[in-house]
Design a protein around this motif. Sequence first.
Motif, short mmCIF file in Angstrom:
data_model
loop_
_atom_site.label_atom_id
_atom_site.label_comp_id
_atom_site.label_asym_id
_atom_site.label_seq_id
_atom_site.Cartn_x
_atom_site.Cartn_y
_atom_site.Cartn_z
N ARG A 165 9.72 -4.93 4.25
CA ARG A 165 8.49 -4.59 4.96
C ARG A 165 7.42 -3.97 4.35
O ARG A 165 5.97 -4.22 4.61
CB ARG A 165 9.04 -3.95 6.25
N VAL A 166 7.73 -2.92 3.62
CA VAL A 166 6.87 -2.28 2.87
C VAL A 166 6.11 -3.25 2.01
O VAL A 166 4.95 -3.11 2.08
CB VAL A 166 7.45 -1.16 2.21
N GLU A 167 6.66 -3.92 1.34
CA GLU A 167 5.85 -4.83 0.34
C GLU A 167 5.08 -5.88 1.38
O GLU A 167 3.92 -6.20 0.51
CB GLU A 167 7.08 -5.65 -0.36
N ASN A 168 5.58 -6.48 2.39
CA ASN A 168 4.61 -7.09 3.15
C ASN A 168 3.39 -6.60 3.69
O ASN A 168 2.22 -6.87 3.57
CB ASN A 168 5.41 -7.74 4.34
N VAL A 169 3.59 -5.13 3.92
CA VAL A 169 2.18 -4.27 4.49
C VAL A 169 1.39 -4.39 3.26
O VAL A 169 0.30 -4.43 3.15
CB VAL A 169 2.84 -2.95 5.05
N LYS A 170 1.91 -3.77 2.10
CA LYS A 170 1.27 -3.73 0.73
C LYS A 170 0.42 -4.77 0.24
O LYS A 170 -0.69 -4.78 -0.11
CB LYS A 170 2.42 -3.17 -0.55
N GLN A 171 1.11 -5.96 0.66
CA GLN A 171 0.34 -7.16 0.09
C GLN A 171 -0.58 -7.54 1.25
O GLN A 171 -1.89 -8.02 0.78
CB GLN A 171 1.26 -8.50 0.41
N ALA A 172 -0.64 -7.16 2.47
CA ALA A 172 -1.59 -7.65 3.76
C ALA A 172 -2.80 -6.17 3.04
O ALA A 172 -3.99 -6.86 3.31
CB ALA A 172 -1.07 -7.03 4.87
N LEU A 173 -2.50 -5.00 2.76
CA LEU A 173 -3.39 -4.43 2.44
C LEU A 173 -4.53 -4.72 1.28
O LEU A 173 -5.49 -4.23 1.25
CB LEU A 173 -2.74 -2.81 2.37
#
Length: 328
Positions: free
Chosen positions: A273-281
């Motif tokens: 989930r953290v990686e998905n948010v990082k990608q979106a950022l």
Amino acid sequence: MEVFRTTFEIPACERKICHKEKVLSIGSCFSDIIGDKLLQGKFKVLANPYGVVYNPVSLFSLLSNALSDKEFPETLVLAKDERYFHYQVHSEINASSREELLLLLRDTQRLVKRCLLEASHVFITLGTAFVFELLEPKALVANCHKQPASRFARRMLEPDEMMAAFETYFQLQMAHNPNVEIVLTVSPVRHIREGMLRNQVSKSQLRLLCHRLEKDFEKVSYFPSYELMMDDLRDYRFYKPDMIHPSGPAEDYVWEHFKACYFDSGTSKLLKRVENVKQALSHRPFNPRSNAHKEFLMRLLEKITEMPDYLDYSEEMEAIDKQIKQTA
């Protein structure tokens, strides 16, 4: 089908890493790689607070001194190019005055001690068994700060010398935080300045030290980052152009093994989930002021607010709020 590489199993660590607990990563430059991966994954990690430190005696002494509140000796302060450095830490730790440097070192040491008192894991990466000793005043140094070679004597650490330094640290660590897991690893980065033959002797000394420590001390384990590079990948395409440091894909490969060893299913899911948010950022919009981008930012903000409270997203949320206001 033929297999063109050798692989090996890495036993899963019983004591897992989770996002709620603190981790210290310290040592050779390979510790920066693991530390940065953990930071990017929103773990509570303190990564190389003293800068890169290569030899085990300096590393264990820094940890011991932090736990025992031992001051950095003023006699080992060096003035160079209108900056002040200390022989027990890396050159990146510097200041504009002697007093400022000693204050910085004290603050850093307090930070390290606080982490050691609370950490679930301490990862120590050993880089070389070769050391330099300052001739005047006589002292083993962590970094020469590009001073003339005539000021130093170079030698290889003795096995018992490294064992004794670790034992001093270990006893202090167990007295202050007996629940910690101490994980040793040997950096796969070769120190070619010593020559290939001497580098192999050095790495052998470090690997033997890790073996002895793992065998003789509870709460001590070993992660085979060195073996993953030398025995599993074992190909120059997994190195950077200098043919010494691991490439990005090699770092990612070791990181995948690290995750399998130290993360349980819950931590792995949260990390995803953290990686998905990082990608979106990292998304760069075609039109930052469009309604479509504003809606994207609102959805991203919602994703972040659904994250557990112990993950710090304060900077990211502030940046998103700023972007949303710019779309108005």
